[in-house]
Design a protein around this motif. Structure first.
Motif, PDB file in Angstrom:
ATOM      1  N   GLY A 296     -68.348  32.021  43.247  1.00 20.34           N
ATOM      2  CA  GLY A 296     -68.064  31.351  41.980  1.00 20.34           C
ATOM      3  C   GLY A 296     -68.000  29.841  42.139  1.00 20.34           C
ATOM      4  N   ASP A 297     -67.358  29.384  43.218  1.00 21.26           N
ATOM      5  CA  ASP A 297     -67.299  27.943  43.491  1.00 21.26           C
ATOM      6  C   ASP A 297     -68.698  27.370  43.678  1.00 21.26           C
ATOM      7  OD1 ASP A 297     -64.536  28.103  43.391  1.00 21.26           O
ATOM      8  OD2 ASP A 297     -64.290  28.140  45.584  1.00 21.26           O
TER       9      ASP A 297
ATOM     10  N   ARG B 163     -70.514  27.195  40.352  1.00 23.05           N
ATOM     11  CA  ARG B 163     -69.978  26.086  39.543  1.00 23.05           C
ATOM     12  C   ARG B 163     -70.521  24.743  40.046  1.00 23.05           C
ATOM     13  NH1 ARG B 163     -65.851  29.604  39.059  1.00 23.05           N
ATOM     14  NH2 ARG B 163     -64.821  29.037  41.000  1.00 23.05           N
TER      15      ARG B 163
ATOM     16  N   ALA C 156     -73.876  24.106  38.655  1.00 20.30           N
ATOM     17  CA  ALA C 156     -73.963  24.226  37.202  1.00 20.30           C
ATOM     18  C   ALA C 156     -73.949  22.888  36.461  1.00 20.30           C
ATOM     19  CB  ALA C 156     -72.833  25.119  36.691  1.00 20.30           C
TER      20      ALA C 156
END
Length: 132
Positions: free
Chosen positions: A46-47, A50, A53
Motif C-alpha cells: 500500500g505504501d 501510494r 500515485a
C-alpha cells in the motif's frame, strides 16, 4: 432482513435456487479463497502504491525505465520546475522506488526494480484503453 444460512442448509438445498438475494450474492461455487500475504507485506504494498500515485511520479518512473537520469534531464523531459521534480524524487526514494548515485556534481537517479516500471506501464496502458 438478512438471513444466515449454514453449510447444512446449503447442502440440503444443493441444486435448488437460493432462498435469498444474499445467498445468491455469496454463492461462488465453493471456490477456495486465495491465501493473503502477511499484513506487513500488504502494508508495504500500500505504501508503495501510494508513492506511485501522482502523475509527476508516474512520469518520472516512465523516464527512468529507459535509463538513469539526473534532475535537470527530468525537468527538461517533464516540463515541470526543478523543486517539484526534486520533491517527487524524495518521495520515490523514501519509498524505495528510486535510488540516487552521485556522479560528480550531479545525482543520477535510477529505478531500484524493474517490477515497479511494469506496474506503472500496466496502469498507464489500462488508463489509455478506450481513449479516443
Amino acid at each position: 432482513m438478512k438471513t444466515v444460512s449454514t453449510l447444512a442448509e446449503k447442502a440440503g438445498n444443493a441444486g435448488s435456487a437460493p432462498d435469498t438475494v444474499d445467498d445468491a450474492a455469496h454463492d461462488h461455487g465453493g471456490a477456495p479463497l486465495p491465501e493473503l500475504p502477511p499484513r506487513d507485506v500488504l502494508d508495504t504494498s500500500g505504501d508503495l502504491l501510494r508513492a506511485l500515485a501522482a502523475p509527476v511520479r508516474i512520469a518520472i518512473v516512465l523516464q527512468l525505465r529507459e535509463s538513469a537520469r539526473c534532475v535537470h534531464e527530468l525537468v527538461d523531459a517533464l516540463g515541470v520546475p526543478q523543486p517539484l521534480v526534486s520533491q517527487h524524487l524524495r518521495i520515490l526514494k523514501a519509498a524505495g522506488v528510486v535510488a540516487g548515485e552521485r556522479s560528480g556534481r550531479e545525482v543520477m537517479y535510477r529505478l531500484v526494480d524493474d517490477h515497479l516500471a511494469e506496474i506503472v506501464v500496466a496502469a498507464v496502458t489500462h488508463a489509455g484503453e478506450g481513449q479516443p
